[in-house]
Design a protein around this motif. Structure first.
Motif, mmCIF file in Angstrom:
data_model
loop_
_atom_site.group_PDB
_atom_site.id
_atom_site.type_symbol
_atom_site.label_atom_id
_atom_site.label_comp_id
_atom_site.label_asym_id
_atom_site.label_seq_id
_atom_site.Cartn_x
_atom_site.Cartn_y
_atom_site.Cartn_z
ATOM 1 N N ALA A 132 0.831 -1.213 0.000
ATOM 2 C CA ALA A 132 0.000 0.000 0.000
ATOM 3 C C ALA A 132 0.861 1.256 0.000
ATOM 4 O O ALA A 132 0.404 2.328 0.389
ATOM 5 C CB ALA A 132 -0.922 0.002 1.216
ATOM 6 N N ARG A 133 2.096 1.136 -0.476
ATOM 7 C CA ARG A 133 3.028 2.268 -0.435
ATOM 8 C C ARG A 133 2.468 3.507 -1.136
ATOM 9 O O ARG A 133 2.735 4.632 -0.717
ATOM 10 C CB ARG A 133 4.377 1.867 -1.052
ATOM 11 C CG ARG A 133 5.388 3.008 -1.133
ATOM 12 C CD ARG A 133 6.778 2.513 -1.423
ATOM 13 N NE ARG A 133 7.342 1.821 -0.279
ATOM 14 C CZ ARG A 133 7.905 2.444 0.752
ATOM 15 N NH1 ARG A 133 7.968 3.771 0.771
ATOM 16 N NH2 ARG A 133 8.408 1.754 1.748
ATOM 17 N N SER A 134 1.698 3.312 -2.203
ATOM 18 C CA SER A 134 1.151 4.459 -2.922
ATOM 19 C C SER A 134 0.193 5.286 -2.063
ATOM 20 O O SER A 134 -0.097 6.445 -2.378
ATOM 21 C CB SER A 134 0.423 3.987 -4.186
ATOM 22 O OG SER A 134 -0.677 3.148 -3.867
ATOM 23 N N LEU A 135 -0.279 4.707 -0.967
ATOM 24 C CA LEU A 135 -1.204 5.407 -0.071
ATOM 25 C C LEU A 135 -0.538 5.886 1.212
ATOM 26 O O LEU A 135 -1.193 6.486 2.063
ATOM 27 C CB LEU A 135 -2.379 4.485 0.290
ATOM 28 C CG LEU A 135 -3.333 4.081 -0.831
ATOM 29 C CD1 LEU A 135 -4.363 3.081 -0.311
ATOM 30 C CD2 LEU A 135 -4.040 5.301 -1.413
ATOM 31 N N HIS A 136 0.753 5.631 1.354
ATOM 32 C CA HIS A 136 1.423 5.930 2.615
ATOM 33 C C HIS A 136 1.360 7.411 2.981
ATOM 34 O O HIS A 136 1.268 7.754 4.162
ATOM 35 C CB HIS A 136 2.873 5.455 2.580
ATOM 36 C CG HIS A 136 3.005 3.992 2.848
ATOM 37 N ND1 HIS A 136 4.214 3.356 3.028
ATOM 38 C CD2 HIS A 136 2.061 3.011 2.952
ATOM 39 C CE1 HIS A 136 4.010 2.067 3.231
ATOM 40 N NE2 HIS A 136 2.721 1.832 3.187
ATOM 41 N N GLY A 137 1.387 8.284 1.999
ATOM 42 C CA GLY A 137 1.286 9.717 2.294
ATOM 43 C C GLY A 137 -0.046 10.045 2.945
ATOM 44 O O GLY A 137 -0.109 10.754 3.963
ATOM 45 N N GLU A 138 -1.129 9.545 2.375
ATOM 46 C CA GLU A 138 -2.465 9.772 2.940
ATOM 47 C C GLU A 138 -2.603 9.109 4.311
ATOM 48 O O GLU A 138 -3.208 9.675 5.230
ATOM 49 C CB GLU A 138 -3.541 9.226 2.007
ATOM 50 C CG GLU A 138 -3.724 9.993 0.710
ATOM 51 C CD GLU A 138 -4.846 9.395 -0.121
ATOM 52 O OE1 GLU A 138 -6.006 9.446 0.340
ATOM 53 O OE2 GLU A 138 -4.562 8.888 -1.219
ATOM 54 N N ILE A 139 -2.050 7.910 4.420
ATOM 55 C CA ILE A 139 -2.148 7.195 5.694
ATOM 56 C C ILE A 139 -1.413 7.958 6.784
ATOM 57 O O ILE A 139 -1.914 8.105 7.907
ATOM 58 C CB ILE A 139 -1.591 5.766 5.544
ATOM 59 C CG1 ILE A 139 -2.459 4.949 4.588
ATOM 60 C CG2 ILE A 139 -1.520 5.083 6.910
ATOM 61 C CD1 ILE A 139 -1.840 3.616 4.174
ATOM 62 N N ASP A 168 -13.997 8.694 7.560
ATOM 63 C CA ASP A 168 -12.887 9.085 6.686
ATOM 64 C C ASP A 168 -11.769 8.042 6.727
ATOM 65 O O ASP A 168 -11.222 7.645 5.687
ATOM 66 C CB ASP A 168 -12.330 10.453 7.102
ATOM 67 C CG ASP A 168 -13.292 11.587 6.794
ATOM 68 O OD1 ASP A 168 -14.201 11.393 5.965
ATOM 69 O OD2 ASP A 168 -13.135 12.673 7.385
ATOM 70 N N VAL A 169 -11.429 7.608 7.937
ATOM 71 C CA VAL A 169 -10.370 6.614 8.087
ATOM 72 C C VAL A 169 -10.793 5.277 7.487
ATOM 73 O O VAL A 169 -9.994 4.592 6.832
ATOM 74 C CB VAL A 169 -9.999 6.437 9.574
ATOM 75 C CG1 VAL A 169 -9.001 5.290 9.753
ATOM 76 C CG2 VAL A 169 -9.414 7.728 10.138
ATOM 77 N N ALA A 170 -12.066 4.912 7.673
ATOM 78 C CA ALA A 170 -12.554 3.633 7.149
ATOM 79 C C ALA A 170 -12.399 3.550 5.634
ATOM 80 O O ALA A 170 -12.021 2.508 5.089
ATOM 81 C CB ALA A 170 -14.015 3.428 7.537
ATOM 82 N N GLY A 171 -12.680 4.661 4.946
ATOM 83 C CA GLY A 171 -12.525 4.678 3.490
ATOM 84 C C GLY A 171 -11.080 4.466 3.079
ATOM 85 O O GLY A 171 -10.792 3.741 2.116
ATOM 86 N N LEU A 172 -10.163 5.071 3.813
ATOM 87 C CA LEU A 172 -8.738 4.930 3.522
ATOM 88 C C LEU A 172 -8.269 3.499 3.806
ATOM 89 O O LEU A 172 -7.491 2.920 3.031
ATOM 90 C CB LEU A 172 -7.940 5.934 4.361
ATOM 91 C CG LEU A 172 -6.422 5.952 4.182
ATOM 92 C CD1 LEU A 172 -6.027 6.160 2.720
ATOM 93 C CD2 LEU A 172 -5.814 7.044 5.064
ATOM 94 N N LEU A 173 -8.754 2.918 4.875
ATOM 95 C CA LEU A 173 -8.371 1.544 5.203
ATOM 96 C C LEU A 173 -8.918 0.552 4.185
ATOM 97 O O LEU A 173 -8.265 -0.451 3.864
ATOM 98 C CB LEU A 173 -8.881 1.178 6.608
ATOM 99 C CG LEU A 173 -8.253 1.943 7.779
ATOM 100 C CD1 LEU A 173 -8.926 1.549 9.084
ATOM 101 C CD2 LEU A 173 -6.751 1.693 7.864
ATOM 102 N N LEU A 174 -10.095 0.827 3.657
ATOM 103 C CA LEU A 174 -10.659 -0.046 2.629
ATOM 104 C C LEU A 174 -9.823 0.003 1.357
ATOM 105 O O LEU A 174 -9.547 -1.035 0.731
ATOM 106 C CB LEU A 174 -12.101 0.370 2.324
ATOM 107 C CG LEU A 174 -12.818 -0.443 1.236
ATOM 108 C CD1 LEU A 174 -12.841 -1.924 1.589
ATOM 109 C CD2 LEU A 174 -14.240 0.084 1.036
ATOM 110 N N ARG A 175 -9.381 1.194 0.966
ATOM 111 C CA ARG A 175 -8.514 1.317 -0.201
ATOM 112 C C ARG A 175 -7.189 0.597 0.041
ATOM 113 O O ARG A 175 -6.641 -0.057 -0.857
ATOM 114 C CB ARG A 175 -8.275 2.787 -0.514
ATOM 115 C CG ARG A 175 -9.517 3.507 -1.035
ATOM 116 C CD ARG A 175 -9.368 5.014 -0.930
ATOM 117 N NE ARG A 175 -8.196 5.495 -1.666
ATOM 118 C CZ ARG A 175 -7.584 6.647 -1.398
ATOM 119 N NH1 ARG A 175 -8.036 7.417 -0.402
ATOM 120 N NH2 ARG A 175 -6.551 7.021 -2.108
ATOM 121 N N THR A 176 -6.674 0.702 1.257
ATOM 122 C CA THR A 176 -5.443 -0.004 1.616
ATOM 123 C C THR A 176 -5.631 -1.510 1.494
ATOM 124 O O THR A 176 -4.810 -2.222 0.902
ATOM 125 C CB THR A 176 -5.035 0.351 3.061
ATOM 126 O OG1 THR A 176 -4.823 1.762 3.172
ATOM 127 C CG2 THR A 176 -3.770 -0.390 3.471
#
Length: 281
Positions: A132-139, A168-176
């Motif tokens: 999920a490195r591409s999302l690490h900035g958002e995470i 908001d966090v749930a959406g990010l975790l789902l993408r992860t």
């Protein structure tokens, strides 16, 4: 008090800082929460009323006998370190017995802090996932914002819209989860999100990369099942048999979920979690 209690302190956003440290908490889970007489709790107790097993030193008087005394739910509960954060930081070590004027507010802050700490647990794990490195900035930004919220003064917690932040966090975790599960070797990824799998016979099942978010796995037979890279956030494992199951690399599993389940020495666990003391030896 959970079966697995360790680690000092708050202040660092890592899994060690998100483990319950009952020695530095004012017994908040034993007071702030409502208990309903059931298979998990032997008594009814209103929120804000101390459990009769809570001693003057904020320790549980039957900690080693909770399961046999009908308080199995206490061994499953995990505050993710919110108890010591509220006790030591938010209220500066001022306890509700010596300063009764703080009690009501402290008991209101605790469940909100607990939600924030649970999110910190998931976000900390998400940040460690290479796929999920591409999302690490958002995470990282979400992690920092969640950590910031835990440092709010006590009176600010009543105004905090923690539900909106969770969404908001749930959406990010789902993408992860979607990114990570896509790397599972199995061709077909099973979607069991929110599924009723109560008592399901899943012995030896290949559940690699499966979406089991919020699934009801109560009393399911998962002996020898392969749950690597499966998303287990919110899955209900009460009395599920995880003997010999492989949970290494599973996503968003918590100690509370393991404490609610059954397992044995052959159950393979993520390194951040520990084998519950009541599991078969």
């Amino acid at each position: 008090m959970p079966d697995h209690v360790q680690g000092p302190g708050a202040g660092r956003t890592d899994h060690d800082a998100l483990r319950a440290d009952c020695a530095n908490c004012f017994g908040l889970c034993c007071v702030a929460l409502t208990l309903t007489r059931s298979a998990d709790f032997a008594i009814n107790k209103d929120a804000g009323k101390p459990c009769h097993n809570l001693r003057e030193d904020f320790r549980c008087g039957i900690h080693t006998e909770l399961r046999t005394q009908g308080f199995q739910g206490c061994t499953v509960y995990d505050c993710f370190g919110a108890g010591q954060r509220v006790s030591a930081e938010t209220f500066g070590g001022q306890d509700w017995r010596r300063a009764p004027g703080t009690a009501q507010q402290m008991f209101q802050v605790f469940p909100v802090m607990r939600q924030l700490h649970e999110l910190l647990w998931y976000l900390t794990e998400a940040l460690s996932l290479e796929s999920a490195r591409s999302l690490h900035g958002e995470i990282r930004r979400s992690l920092d914002e969640t950590e910031r919220l835990t440092h709010l003064p006590a009176d600010a917690f009543t105004e905090l819209d923690v539900a909106a932040h969770r969404d908001d966090v749930a959406g990010l975790l789902l993408r992860t989860s979607t990114l990570v599960r896509a790397t599972a070797s199995r061709r077909k990824k099973r979607d069991h999100r929110g599924a009723d799998l109560i008592g399901a016979r899943l012995k030896g099942a290949d559940l690699r990369g499966a979406d089991l978010r919020g699934a009801y796995l109560i009393a399911a037979d998962l002996t020898g099942a392969d749950l690597r890279l499966a998303d287990l956030i919110g899955a209900d494992f009460r009395d599920a048999d995880l003997s010999g199951a492989d949970l290494t690399g599973s996503l968003f599993l918590t100690q509370a979920q393991l404490n609610a389940a059954r397992g044995d020495e052959a159950t393979r666990l993520p390194p951040s979690l520990s084998r519950p003391t009541h599991w078969k030896r």
